[in-house]
Motif scaffolding. Structure first.
Motif: not given
Length: 162
Positions: A71-74, A129-138
């Motif tokens: 959620x936060x990354x997204x 943006x979900x793909x980017x969020x997934x890559x960013x999620x620690x």
């Protein structure tokens, strides 16, 4: 900001019934998790492992961490993509399989975010943006099992389902 980030939690086992761990059935799996400046979190093991089902267990917390991190990354990814998110909820699930030797592992988690954006023209960028969020999620980057994201996107005028 690059660098190391350190986290601390104090775990206090509160399940001693007076005899300690003299036997597997002789103690409760209750604990209180504390982080300075935050509300205490009442924890236990999951019910199948003799835990209190009214308290958070490690499996719940892992799935919650995956869901919130996405959620936060997204939201961050959407700002960068010019997507205005006006609603977000997730019904995440996970599977943990026991190995028959008193252990086990998560085999997958599935995030199912339902996102509402301000304009129909934002839907495709919101989906991407979900793909980017997934890559960013620690958290997702730290686990050794697949985390799938199955989003639904709609705009405020369309309603559900989309």
């Amino acid at each position: 900001m690059l660098g190391e980030h350190h986290y601390r939690v104090h775990t206090d086992w509160t399940g001693d019934r007076g005899a300690g761990t003299t036997g597997y059935r002789d103690y409760d799996r209750l604990a209180t998790l504390r982080v300075p400046g935050k509300p205490d979190l009442l924890a236990s093991s999951d019910k199948p492992f003799r835990g209190d089902p009214t308290r958070w267990n490690p499996e719940d917390m892992l799935l919650a961490a995956l869901s919130e991190c996405h959620l936060l990354s997204y939201l961050h990814a959407c700002v960068g993509a010019g997507v205005v998110v006006v609603g977000y909820e997730d019904d995440a699930t996970a599977v943990m399989t026991e190995d028959g030797k008193n252990g086990g592992a998560f085999t997958e988690a599935v995030l199912r975010p339902r996102v509402t954006v301000a304009e129909p023209s934002m839907i495709e960028a919101a989906r991407a943006a979900h793909q980017q969020a997934h890559e960013w999620c620690f958290i997702a980057s730290s686990v050794n099992f697949p985390v799938r994201v199955e989003p639904q996107i709609t705009d405020v005028r369309a309603g559900w389902p989309a």
